[in-house]
Design a protein around this motif. Structure first.
Motif, PDB file in Angstrom:
ATOM      1  N   GLY A  83      25.695  39.145  43.549  1.00  0.00           N
ATOM      2  CA  GLY A  83      26.165  40.158  44.483  1.00  0.00           C
ATOM      3  C   GLY A  83      27.631  40.114  44.846  1.00  0.00           C
ATOM      4  O   GLY A  83      28.041  40.762  45.814  1.00  0.00           O
ATOM      5  N   VAL A  84      28.462  39.364  44.094  1.00  0.00           N
ATOM      6  CA  VAL A  84      29.881  39.280  44.434  1.00  0.00           C
ATOM      7  C   VAL A  84      30.725  40.302  43.692  1.00  0.00           C
ATOM      8  O   VAL A  84      31.927  40.412  43.936  1.00  0.00           O
ATOM      9  N   GLY A  85      30.123  41.043  42.755  1.00  0.00           N
ATOM     10  CA  GLY A  85      30.854  42.075  42.043  1.00  0.00           C
ATOM     11  C   GLY A  85      31.341  41.664  40.669  1.00  0.00           C
ATOM     12  O   GLY A  85      32.313  42.242  40.167  1.00  0.00           O
ATOM     13  N   LYS A  86      30.676  40.714  40.037  1.00  0.00           N
ATOM     14  CA  LYS A  86      31.101  40.270  38.703  1.00  0.00           C
ATOM     15  C   LYS A  86      31.068  41.417  37.691  1.00  0.00           C
ATOM     16  O   LYS A  86      32.032  41.645  36.950  1.00  0.00           O
ATOM     17  N   SER A  87      29.945  42.128  37.660  1.00  0.00           N
ATOM     18  CA  SER A  87      29.803  43.219  36.698  1.00  0.00           C
ATOM     19  C   SER A  87      30.765  44.360  37.000  1.00  0.00           C
ATOM     20  O   SER A  87      31.289  44.999  36.077  1.00  0.00           O
ATOM     21  N   THR A  88      31.010  44.621  38.264  1.00  0.00           N
ATOM     22  CA  THR A  88      31.975  45.661  38.632  1.00  0.00           C
ATOM     23  C   THR A  88      33.364  45.313  38.116  1.00  0.00           C
ATOM     24  O   THR A  88      34.083  46.169  37.577  1.00  0.00           O
ATOM     25  N   ILE A  89      33.754  44.059  38.262  1.00  0.00           N
ATOM     26  CA  ILE A  89      35.060  43.606  37.774  1.00  0.00           C
ATOM     27  C   ILE A  89      35.132  43.710  36.255  1.00  0.00           C
ATOM     28  O   ILE A  89      36.133  44.169  35.687  1.00  0.00           O
ATOM     29  N   MET A  90      34.053  43.304  35.576  1.00  0.00           N
ATOM     30  CA  MET A  90      34.054  43.355  34.116  1.00  0.00           C
ATOM     31  C   MET A  90      34.089  44.790  33.601  1.00  0.00           C
ATOM     32  O   MET A  90      34.721  45.095  32.582  1.00  0.00           O
ATOM     33  N   ILE A  98      40.325  33.336  29.111  1.00  0.00           N
ATOM     34  CA  ILE A  98      40.438  33.490  30.562  1.00  0.00           C
ATOM     35  C   ILE A  98      39.034  33.458  31.153  1.00  0.00           C
ATOM     36  O   ILE A  98      38.109  34.062  30.606  1.00  0.00           O
ATOM     37  N   ILE A  99      38.877  32.750  32.266  1.00  0.00           N
ATOM     38  CA  ILE A  99      37.598  32.717  32.966  1.00  0.00           C
ATOM     39  C   ILE A  99      37.814  33.143  34.412  1.00  0.00           C
ATOM     40  O   ILE A  99      38.654  32.579  35.120  1.00  0.00           O
ATOM     41  N   LEU A 100      37.091  34.183  34.827  1.00  0.00           N
ATOM     42  CA  LEU A 100      37.167  34.668  36.198  1.00  0.00           C
ATOM     43  C   LEU A 100      36.130  33.924  37.031  1.00  0.00           C
ATOM     44  O   LEU A 100      34.935  33.950  36.715  1.00  0.00           O
ATOM     45  N   VAL A 101      36.585  33.268  38.077  1.00  0.00           N
ATOM     46  CA  VAL A 101      35.715  32.503  38.963  1.00  0.00           C
ATOM     47  C   VAL A 101      35.629  33.285  40.269  1.00  0.00           C
ATOM     48  O   VAL A 101      36.582  33.315  41.055  1.00  0.00           O
ATOM     49  N   VAL A 102      34.494  33.951  40.501  1.00  0.00           N
ATOM     50  CA  VAL A 102      34.368  34.909  41.605  1.00  0.00           C
ATOM     51  C   VAL A 102      33.587  34.279  42.748  1.00  0.00           C
ATOM     52  O   VAL A 102      32.493  33.737  42.543  1.00  0.00           O
ATOM     53  N   SER A 103      34.137  34.358  43.959  1.00  0.00           N
ATOM     54  CA  SER A 103      33.507  33.812  45.161  1.00  0.00           C
ATOM     55  C   SER A 103      33.273  34.914  46.179  1.00  0.00           C
ATOM     56  O   SER A 103      33.955  35.950  46.170  1.00  0.00           O
ATOM     57  N   ASP A 104      32.329  34.685  47.071  1.00  0.00           N
ATOM     58  CA  ASP A 104      31.956  35.665  48.092  1.00  0.00           C
ATOM     59  C   ASP A 104      32.697  35.349  49.387  1.00  0.00           C
ATOM     60  O   ASP A 104      32.438  34.333  50.032  1.00  0.00           O
ATOM     61  N   GLY A 105      33.618  36.218  49.778  1.00  0.00           N
ATOM     62  CA  GLY A 105      34.358  36.018  51.019  1.00  0.00           C
ATOM     63  C   GLY A 105      35.434  34.963  50.887  1.00  0.00           C
ATOM     64  O   GLY A 105      35.719  34.436  49.814  1.00  0.00           O
ATOM     65  N   VAL A 106      36.035  34.624  52.016  1.00  0.00           N
ATOM     66  CA  VAL A 106      37.185  33.722  52.009  1.00  0.00           C
ATOM     67  C   VAL A 106      36.786  32.281  52.296  1.00  0.00           C
ATOM     68  O   VAL A 106      37.548  31.353  52.025  1.00  0.00           O
ATOM     69  N   HIS A 107      35.589  32.060  52.812  1.00  0.00           N
ATOM     70  CA  HIS A 107      35.197  30.714  53.232  1.00  0.00           C
ATOM     71  C   HIS A 107      34.266  30.010  52.243  1.00  0.00           C
ATOM     72  O   HIS A 107      33.982  28.829  52.425  1.00  0.00           O
ATOM     73  N   ASP A 108      33.788  30.718  51.228  1.00  0.00           N
ATOM     74  CA  ASP A 108      32.860  30.120  50.271  1.00  0.00           C
ATOM     75  C   ASP A 108      33.640  29.363  49.197  1.00  0.00           C
ATOM     76  O   ASP A 108      34.389  29.958  48.427  1.00  0.00           O
ATOM     77  N   ILE A 109      33.457  28.035  49.150  1.00  0.00           N
ATOM     78  CA  ILE A 109      34.138  27.234  48.136  1.00  0.00           C
ATOM     79  C   ILE A 109      33.133  26.594  47.174  1.00  0.00           C
ATOM     80  O   ILE A 109      33.476  25.644  46.455  1.00  0.00           O
ATOM     81  N   ASN A 110      31.911  27.125  47.135  1.00  0.00           N
ATOM     82  CA  ASN A 110      30.921  26.588  46.204  1.00  0.00           C
ATOM     83  C   ASN A 110      31.368  26.728  44.758  1.00  0.00           C
ATOM     84  O   ASN A 110      31.102  25.846  43.928  1.00  0.00           O
ATOM     85  N   MET A 111      32.045  27.827  44.438  1.00  0.00           N
ATOM     86  CA  MET A 111      32.522  28.006  43.069  1.00  0.00           C
ATOM     87  C   MET A 111      33.663  27.052  42.758  1.00  0.00           C
ATOM     88  O   MET A 111      33.834  26.630  41.608  1.00  0.00           O
ATOM     89  N   TRP A 112      34.459  26.714  43.753  1.00  0.00           N
ATOM     90  CA  TRP A 112      35.506  25.708  43.545  1.00  0.00           C
ATOM     91  C   TRP A 112      34.864  24.380  43.156  1.00  0.00           C
ATOM     92  O   TRP A 112      35.311  23.711  42.215  1.00  0.00           O
TER      93      TRP A 112
END
Length: 416
Positions: A99-106, A207-221
């Motif tokens: 739900g973070v918009g990966k497909s929309t970005i692609m 290139i790899i896009l690392v997409v996170s939800d909001g400004v406080h989510d660092i799980n992808m980091w």
């Protein structure tokens, strides 16, 4: 209507009328054929139903054109017809939670125009029904290939309850064999799936896009730091050791692994960290710079490529004053960070901030102009695909990832 025909690549060959000296234009992979069925657009009528059945019988099933399927297997034969011997291509992958918009970005990177009537997007976007049913759209890795020979790889969501629900047996074990030869609990297998996807994308993409939800989510980091830790020993698709790793019986197994590890050392796809659904206060210059500094600190010791402050100075989210003060140091570096605002109903810009759509346009420009690392050697699209399949087997058989799995298991965080 979206299709898999080669017509979209006509801008690469002019006047393909009749000369046998001109090769046919390469096919482009725009959408899964199984998504295009006449039955969706007709009401009743025996002839319409017959046509729909006839079309479906000739087309591959939904998901048949996935690079990695729901069984966690790599499929080269399905994608090979869409690839050529061209060596001038770019591979862009994306990874992130649901739900973070990966497909929309692609879709934006592909150049899809959603205003055109009757066109299906290359990547399916989460609908209200899908969201309400807590389902996910992407399975495994779904590829699309543009006329400009950009290979886009959309991945299934990580940290996804719906993915976990689909792979868990009543006894808690996993229905999917994530690590070759090992039986794991579904929860542990689900955790490793995200790591394996990240390791693969970091190995086979530019290139790899690392997409996170909001400004406080660092799980992808955290996930990408784990990927950086466990990727060692996985080569890039141009490695000559891949062509011999499965066919040659000369030398010991240890020597073979050492050669692969030596060839794989150093390559890492260039990351672009994207944070979506940001509110107005998150986009203030001060908050943006704080996030940037946090990202710098977090990945300071990682292998991911960082960009110079001067390159980042074009970022419209940051004040030129704060950047100019720091860009005086030529050795200072910044991660490639891009912030996308929350999409409002009318998508109008608020105060001094840009709209969701215009930000997506700028993200596309940024990504397509990013200076990405090159593979060690020149490789064609077809060889990239074949070697990527071998890399996937290395990932699934990685002793480093297997040891990490055993460490997680013994920690008690995941049930047996």
């Amino acid at each position: 209507m979206a299709s898999t025909g080669g017509g979209g690549a006509s801008n690469q060959s002019v006047g393909g009328g009749g000369g046998s000296s001109h090769p046919p234009p390469p096919k482009i992979l725009l959408a899964k054929p199984g998504l295009v069925t006449a039955g969706k657009f007709t009401r009743g009528g025996a002839s319409a139903d017959d046509d729909s059945v006839s079309i479906r019988s000739r087309l591959p099933s939904v998901g048949s054109l996935n690079l990695i399927s729901d069984s966690w297997d790599f499929h080269t034969d399905r994608i090979l017809p869409f690839l050529t011997d061209n060596t001038d291509f770019t591979v862009i992958g994306v990874i992130g939670p649901p739900g973070v918009g990966k497909s929309t970005i692609m879709n934006e990177l592909y150049g899809f125009d959603g205003t055109s009537p009757g066109m299906l997007p290359p990547f399916a976007i989460q609908s209200e029904e899908t969201r309400a049913m807590a389902r996910h759209c992407s399975v495994g890795i779904e590829p699309r290939i543009s006329a400009e020979r950009i290979i886009l790889l959309d991945t299934q969501p990580v940290f996804s309850p719906s993915v976990l629900a689909e792979m868990i047996r009543p006894d808690g074990s996993s229905t999917i064999s994530v690590l070759s030869g090992e039986s794991l609990s579904a929860e542990l297998a689900h955790e490793l799936m995200g790591i394996q996807l990240g390791v693969l994308l970091a190995s086979i993409c530019h290139i790899i896009l690392v997409v996170s939800d909001g400004v406080h989510d660092i799980n992808m980091w955290r996930l990408m730091l784990t990927v950086d830790l466990l990727k060692h020993g996985i080569p890039d698709p141009s490695s000559p050791t891949l062509s011999h790793s499965q066919t040659s019986s000369l030398g010991s197994e240890k020597e073979s692994k050492d050669k692969i590890q030596e060839a794989g050392e150093g390559y890492m796809a260039a990351p672009v960290f994207v944070h979506t659904k940001l509110q107005d206060q998150d986009l203030s210059p001060h908050n943006c710079m704080q996030l940037k500094k946090a990202l710098v600190q977090y990945f300071r010791s990682s292998s991911f490529k960082l960009t110079k402050y001067q390159n980042a100075a074009k970022d419209h989210h940051f004040s030129s004053v704060s950047l100019n003060n720091q860009s005086n140091n030529p050795d200072s570096t910044l991660p490639n960070l891009f912030l996308i605002p929350f999409k409002s109903k009318d998508d109008s810009p608020r105060a001094q901030y840009e709209s969701f759509i215009s930000t997506l346009w700028k993200l596309r420009d940024r990504v397509l102009s990013t200076s990405s690392p090159s593979f060690a050697r020149t490789v064609s699209e077809r060889d990239w695909l074949k070697n990527s399949a071998k890399i996937w087997e290395l990932v699934k058989n990685s002793s480093i990832i297997a040891e990490y799995s055993r460490t997680l298991h013994s920690s008690g965080m995941f049930r047996r």
